[in-house]
Design an enzyme around this catalytic site. Sequence first.
Site, PDB file in Angstrom:
ATOM      1  N   SER A 264      58.638 -65.217 -24.297  1.00 44.17           N
ATOM      2  CA  SER A 264      57.328 -65.667 -23.841  1.00 44.17           C
ATOM      3  C   SER A 264      57.283 -67.200 -24.207  1.00 44.17           C
ATOM      4  CB  SER A 264      56.263 -64.802 -24.427  1.00 44.17           C
ATOM      5  OG  SER A 264      56.041 -65.089 -25.800  1.00 44.17           O
ATOM      6  N   LYS A 265      56.239 -67.773 -23.487  1.00 47.08           N
ATOM      7  CA  LYS A 265      55.836 -69.056 -23.881  1.00 47.08           C
ATOM      8  C   LYS A 265      55.489 -69.171 -25.379  1.00 47.08           C
ATOM      9  CE  LYS A 265      51.810 -72.617 -23.067  1.00 47.08           C
ATOM     10  NZ  LYS A 265      52.392 -73.534 -23.864  1.00 47.08           N
TER      11      LYS A 265
END
Length: 509
Positions: A264-265
Amino acid sequence: MREVRVRFAPSPTGPLHIGGVRTALYNYLFARRHGGKMILRIEDTDSQRFVPGAEEYIIESLKWCGIEIDEGVGVGGPHAPYRQSERRDIYLKYAKQLVEAGWAYYAFDTPEELEKFRAEAEAAGKTFAYNYEVRTQLPTSLSLPQEEVEARIARGDQWVVRFKMPENEVVKMDDLIRGHVEVNTSTLDDKVLYKSVDALPTYHLANIVDDHLMEVSHVIRGEEWLPSLPLHYLLYRAFGWTDTQPEFAHLPLLLKPTGSGKLSKRDGDKMGFPVFPLFWTSPTGETSRGYREDGYLAGAFINMLSLLGWNPGTEQEIFSMQELIDAFSLDRVSKAGARFQPDKAKWFNAQYMHNLTAEELAPLMQPILKAHGIEVADEVAGKAADIMKERMTLVTDMWDLTSFFFVAPTEYEEKLAKKQWKGENPAMLQELRSVLEGIEDFSKENTEAIVRAWIEAKGFSLGQVMNTLRLALVGAGKGPGMFDVTEFIGKEECIKRIDTILATLKPIE
Ligand code: GLU
């Protein structure tokens, strides 16, 4: 094999995650490998999640990566338009066709009604699913008289078309990566296919209709779509399109560097690496790092991504796009998730930087030099980078590693100065200045020969002379061999830098 036609079908809901880039890449490699076509379709029927700028971002990302589109948004083609919002008139007919054939139905329930129903089910200890058990208890075309259905539609009540998921049937599916998969339909719900409120299809309907109309032969997409596969199989059957149904390949997830969970970011932010190809500014001003702006080369980025989920079956790690095309096959895509390793991404980039020629380095170097107000010929820019390339990992390292070629030191690294700028060294440098001044041919080889002979004749230590010269010319204990520096900056600049240190730096006693 039928003509290979694959599509990358992103939804413009934000910047393209590197997992999405990998999906596009595998589609592209597969298309090129089989002499087929690569389609770019923008799936923008979910107006709630539409983000301005995302489509442009996707197109620019693919371009940067060298993933070429044969048909689609921005290119055109025989099945245009390729943006689903521009195809909105196509889908209603198909939704109605399914209702008429008994594969789908109208549902009129309001959010409040549905909520009430859900609460009752939960109070009775059941998990609510919109399925064969409830669809006849809610206001749908399966529970209401035909006239009532027509009257509701005619007076403009809102409705949706839902797929009538069969009860207790086993859907048998084949995936090119996962093999044979079976799912019992009783575990699935009645997905919405079309909504009157915005006169738009949902993902499922638009995706199947368009894959059919665009004659897609293979659907290569992320694993998160595997749960939708039974519905998609049933939709092909419901439409009578089973004969031309595409083959499916669901790609493994990209996992966090720790190996657990989807990348994920937040992982990127925490560990300092981008999860997007390009820098992105959201409409609300939030920014995200990108590989391009962080100093990665597109070829290295693609090479790194290609091996996250696929392996060539050999030890080879460095692949050009053409080599990837020649080597790629879905048989070698793994079922297991692929762990993303930020250090490996850097390693790939370093390999690519080291392999660039001076001519290839020049265009990377020029914008950096310009940003520092330096105008030089491409040849000069390329040569500076070429001398230092072995120490480069990222494009963003280039300035730090080469700046002394273009700018005289304005200060001197304390550690080196303390060690070198004392005793006889300043006087020795003064003498070296005259030696340099007398050299006609200032080439690296000639200068080195003359300076070495002088050092020997004088009985100085080579290290001492070189380090003092480095302090004067570079200002710090870094850089290439000293004669690379003298040749590059030239005699006049050497003398100038020596004069500066002699005039400005007080010997340290
Ligand atoms: N629009 C879907 C997405 O955003 C496409 C999924 C598919 O390829 O079928 O990923």
